[in-house]
Motif scaffolding. Structure first.
Motif, short mmCIF file in Angstrom:
data_model
loop_
_atom_site.label_atom_id
_atom_site.label_comp_id
_atom_site.label_asym_id
_atom_site.label_seq_id
_atom_site.Cartn_x
_atom_site.Cartn_y
_atom_site.Cartn_z
N VAL A 1 -4.47 9.54 11.33
CA VAL A 1 -4.13 9.51 9.90
C VAL A 1 -3.29 8.27 9.60
N ILE A 2 -2.33 7.97 10.45
CA ILE A 2 -1.50 6.78 10.26
C ILE A 2 -2.35 5.51 10.33
N GLU A 3 -3.29 5.46 11.27
CA GLU A 3 -4.18 4.29 11.38
C GLU A 3 -5.03 4.13 10.12
N LEU A 4 -5.50 5.25 9.57
CA LEU A 4 -6.26 5.18 8.32
C LEU A 4 -5.41 4.57 7.21
N GLY A 5 -4.14 4.97 7.18
CA GLY A 5 -3.22 4.43 6.18
C GLY A 5 -2.97 2.95 6.37
N LYS A 6 -2.82 2.52 7.61
CA LYS A 6 -2.60 1.10 7.89
C LYS A 6 -3.81 0.26 7.50
N ALA A 7 -5.00 0.82 7.66
CA ALA A 7 -6.23 0.09 7.36
C ALA A 7 -6.52 0.01 5.86
N MET A 8 -5.86 0.82 5.08
CA MET A 8 -6.10 0.85 3.65
C MET A 8 -5.49 -0.38 2.98
N PRO A 9 -6.22 -1.02 2.05
CA PRO A 9 -5.65 -2.17 1.36
C PRO A 9 -4.40 -1.77 0.56
N ALA A 10 -3.43 -2.67 0.56
CA ALA A 10 -2.21 -2.41 -0.21
C ALA A 10 -2.51 -2.50 -1.70
N MET A 11 -1.82 -1.68 -2.44
CA MET A 11 -1.94 -1.68 -3.90
C MET A 11 -1.03 -2.78 -4.44
N ALA A 12 -1.52 -3.52 -5.42
CA ALA A 12 -0.73 -4.59 -6.01
C ALA A 12 0.58 -4.02 -6.57
N PRO A 13 1.70 -4.68 -6.32
CA PRO A 13 3.00 -4.18 -6.80
C PRO A 13 3.04 -3.96 -8.31
N GLU A 14 2.33 -4.78 -9.06
CA GLU A 14 2.34 -4.61 -10.52
C GLU A 14 1.64 -3.33 -10.98
N LEU A 15 0.88 -2.70 -10.09
CA LEU A 15 0.25 -1.41 -10.42
C LEU A 15 1.13 -0.22 -10.02
N GLN A 16 2.18 -0.49 -9.28
CA GLN A 16 3.10 0.56 -8.84
C GLN A 16 4.17 0.76 -9.91
N VAL A 17 3.74 1.41 -10.97
CA VAL A 17 4.58 1.63 -12.15
C VAL A 17 4.66 3.13 -12.44
N PRO A 18 5.58 3.53 -13.30
CA PRO A 18 5.70 4.97 -13.61
C PRO A 18 4.39 5.63 -14.05
N ALA A 19 3.54 4.91 -14.75
CA ALA A 19 2.28 5.51 -15.23
C ALA A 19 1.32 5.86 -14.10
N THR A 20 1.44 5.19 -12.96
CA THR A 20 0.54 5.47 -11.84
C THR A 20 1.21 6.30 -10.75
N LYS A 21 2.48 6.59 -10.92
CA LYS A 21 3.23 7.34 -9.91
C LYS A 21 2.82 8.82 -9.94
N VAL A 22 2.68 9.39 -8.77
CA VAL A 22 2.33 10.80 -8.64
C VAL A 22 3.63 11.58 -8.45
N GLU A 23 3.91 12.48 -9.37
CA GLU A 23 5.10 13.33 -9.28
C GLU A 23 4.80 14.49 -8.34
N GLY A 24 5.82 14.98 -7.68
CA GLY A 24 5.66 16.13 -6.79
C GLY A 24 5.52 15.74 -5.33
N CYS A 25 5.64 14.45 -5.04
CA CYS A 25 5.55 13.98 -3.66
C CYS A 25 6.94 13.61 -3.18
N ALA A 26 7.23 13.89 -1.93
CA ALA A 26 8.53 13.54 -1.36
C ALA A 26 8.65 12.02 -1.22
N SER A 27 7.54 11.36 -0.94
CA SER A 27 7.50 9.90 -0.82
C SER A 27 7.09 9.31 -2.15
N GLN A 28 7.22 8.00 -2.26
CA GLN A 28 6.71 7.29 -3.42
C GLN A 28 5.19 7.21 -3.28
N VAL A 29 4.45 7.64 -4.30
CA VAL A 29 2.99 7.62 -4.26
C VAL A 29 2.48 7.13 -5.62
N TRP A 30 1.50 6.21 -5.56
CA TRP A 30 0.88 5.71 -6.77
C TRP A 30 -0.63 5.80 -6.62
#
Length: 135
Positions: free
Chosen positions: A26-55
């Motif tokens: 699972v961790i390797e799958l996450g490492k292989a995933m392309p990073a999301m552009a920082p400008e897309l990591q905004v409150p409108a794309t944030k998923v509430e209810g997660c312990a970690s930051q998720v967009w």
């Protein structure tokens, strides 16, 4: 019916004998995933209810659902990669018909994720369903 990408993950999980190997995968799958552009990591794309930051940022092309996703936790990035495999390329109208708990249950995740991670995974699935329904 799950996507071929998700079926490949399920087959890999079947092959891996213990949870530590699956966890590493699972961790390797996450490492292989392309990073999301920082400008897309905004409150409108944030998923509430997660312990970690998720967009999650949806993309609909030719009536098919896709999304970019990211997290500040590697295991969660891996869960996002699994959800991407489950939903990417599926016609928007069929997103609601995917039984995510059943499909994810094939991986045995529910037995090994903390309550917070399980809640976060459910929140991500719900967000994807809402995004597809509003498309």
């Amino acid at each position: 019916m799950a996507t071929p990408a998700f079926e490949e993950i399920a087959e890999t999980f079947d092959f891996l004998d213990d949870w530590e190997d699956r966890y590493r995968h699972v961790i390797e799958l996450g490492k292989a995933m392309p990073a999301m552009a920082p400008e897309l990591q905004v409150p409108a794309t944030k998923v509430e209810g997660c312990a970690s930051q998720v967009w999650i940022m949806p993309r609909i092309e030719d009536g098919r659902f896709d999304f970019e996703g990211d997290s500040d936790a590697l295991i969660v990035r891996g869960l996002i990669a699994i959800l991407h495999a489950l939903y990417a390329g599926v016609p928007v109208a069929r997103i609601a018909a995917i039984d995510a708990p059943q499909e994810l249950g094939r991986l045995g995740l529910q037995d090994h994720l903390s309550a917070q991670r399980s809640n976060g995974l459910r929140a991500m699935v719900e967000r994807i369903r809402l995004l597809a329904a509003s498309a």
